[in-house]
Structures are given as C-alpha cells and as structure tokens.
Design a protein around this motif. Structure first.
Motif, short mmCIF file in Angstrom:
data_model
loop_
_atom_site.label_atom_id
_atom_site.label_comp_id
_atom_site.label_asym_id
_atom_site.label_seq_id
_atom_site.Cartn_x
_atom_site.Cartn_y
_atom_site.Cartn_z
N CYS A 21 0.58 -1.32 -0.08
CA CYS A 21 -0.10 0.33 -0.42
C CYS A 21 0.88 1.18 -0.22
O CYS A 21 2.04 1.37 0.60
CB CYS A 21 -1.20 -0.32 1.28
SG CYS A 21 -2.47 1.32 1.48
N CYS A 25 -1.36 7.46 3.55
CA CYS A 25 -0.04 6.69 5.01
C CYS A 25 0.05 6.50 4.20
O CYS A 25 1.81 7.02 5.21
CB CYS A 25 -1.43 6.65 6.05
SG CYS A 25 -3.54 7.81 6.80
N CYS A 26 0.62 5.41 3.80
CA CYS A 26 1.38 3.99 3.84
C CYS A 26 2.67 4.82 2.73
O CYS A 26 1.98 6.11 1.91
CB CYS A 26 1.05 2.48 3.24
SG CYS A 26 -0.25 1.90 4.35
N CYS A 53 -4.83 3.07 -1.22
CA CYS A 53 -5.11 2.97 0.47
C CYS A 53 -5.82 2.19 0.13
O CYS A 53 -6.94 1.26 -0.52
CB CYS A 53 -5.63 3.93 0.59
SG CYS A 53 -6.70 4.69 2.34
N LEU A 54 -5.91 1.52 1.20
CA LEU A 54 -6.61 0.28 1.57
C LEU A 54 -7.83 0.05 2.21
O LEU A 54 -7.82 -0.97 2.94
CB LEU A 54 -5.04 -1.41 2.07
CG LEU A 54 -4.84 -1.51 0.40
CD1 LEU A 54 -3.85 -2.77 1.62
CD2 LEU A 54 -5.21 -2.51 -0.75
N VAL A 56 -6.88 0.95 6.07
CA VAL A 56 -6.71 0.77 6.96
C VAL A 56 -5.59 1.33 7.51
O VAL A 56 -4.20 0.71 7.98
CB VAL A 56 -6.29 -0.98 7.33
CG1 VAL A 56 -7.64 -1.73 7.40
CG2 VAL A 56 -5.64 -0.79 6.01
N CYS A 57 -5.57 2.49 7.54
CA CYS A 57 -4.51 3.45 7.66
C CYS A 57 -3.48 3.89 9.33
O CYS A 57 -2.40 3.96 9.04
CB CYS A 57 -4.78 4.75 7.03
SG CYS A 57 -5.01 5.18 5.00
S1 FES Z 1 -2.65 4.42 2.63
FE1 FES Z 1 -2.22 2.46 3.24
S2 FES Z 1 -4.24 1.64 4.10
FE2 FES Z 1 -4.55 3.83 4.13
#
Ligand code: FES
Length: 125
Positions: A21, A25-26, A53-54, A56-57
């Motif tokens: 991801c 965030c990731c 984005c999955l 689960v930030c």
């Molecule tokens: S950016 Fe990776 S879960 Fe949101």
C-alpha cells in the motif's frame, strides 16, 4: 534479475507476491521509515504490486502477502501485515515470500507481531 510477473495471468500458476500500500498514509511522511528503500527492496526480490489506500491507515505501512496458486490450493488466504516500518520486517517478508509464502512455507513467528485481520470487505486487495 529477470522481470517477474506482477499480475495474475490467465491460466498459469501464480507465484506468491505482495501488495504494497502506498497512498495517503502508507509510504507518506506521516509514517517513519525509508519507504522508497522498502519498496525497492521488495521489488528486487519478489513480485510486487503497489496499491492505493486499503482503508486501514491506522496500520500504515500495510503489506499484504498473497498466496501462490499452490498456497491457495492448500487453503491459504492473503495475510495482512501492518506497521511494517522497519527494514528487518521487510527482510522477514522477503524471506517468507521467497520460501513460498502462505500455504507453502510456515509464517515466521516474528510476522505474527504484524499480522492483523482486515475489514471484511477488504479480505482480498
Ligand atoms: S494509505 Fe495504506 S491503508 Fe490507507
């Protein structure tokens, strides 16, 4: 090193691979760690797909280990790993995937610390 497949191809067996991801965030400055080095290291060793984005930030950085065709036949499902923000964890993932991954090689005990259950609708990234 030859290019490895990053997507499922119709018909043939699929190797164990990882979904990394990288979005809000990731891989962002919100999370400590050398994200570019992490991605480069994984890409150098195993099939990688980068994901948006999955959802689960709170677990950033998130990496999902997808079973190979053989692993799935043995009943394995994707293994979600969160808070993967240090090089040692990345190396543990590389070693596991290269050994065959879920359903083929035992999950290293250390990765139990990172594994989490994703929201139901995200069982398969
Ligand atoms: S950016 Fe990776 S879960 Fe949101």
């Amino acid at each position: 090193m030859p290019e490895r497949p990053t997507k499922e191809t119709s018909g043939g067996p699929v190797p164990c691979r990882v979904v990394v991801c990288r979005d809000c965030c990731c891989g962002s400055p919100k999370v400590t760690g050398d994200h570019a080095a992490q991605t480069a290291r994984l890409r150098a060793e195993v099939p990688v797909r980068i994901s948006d984005c999955l959802d689960v930030c709170d677990q950033a950085n998130v990496i999902v280990v997808q079973p190979s065709t053989t692993g799935r036949a043995a009943g394995a499902r994707p293994v979600w790993l969160g808070l993967v923000n240090d090089p040692d964890a990345t190396e543990d993932i590389v070693a596991w995937v290269r050994a065959g991954g879920p359903g083929v090689a035992p999950q290293p005990d250390i990765l139990d610390l990172y594994a989490f259950t994703p929201p139901r609708r995200r069982a398969e990234p």
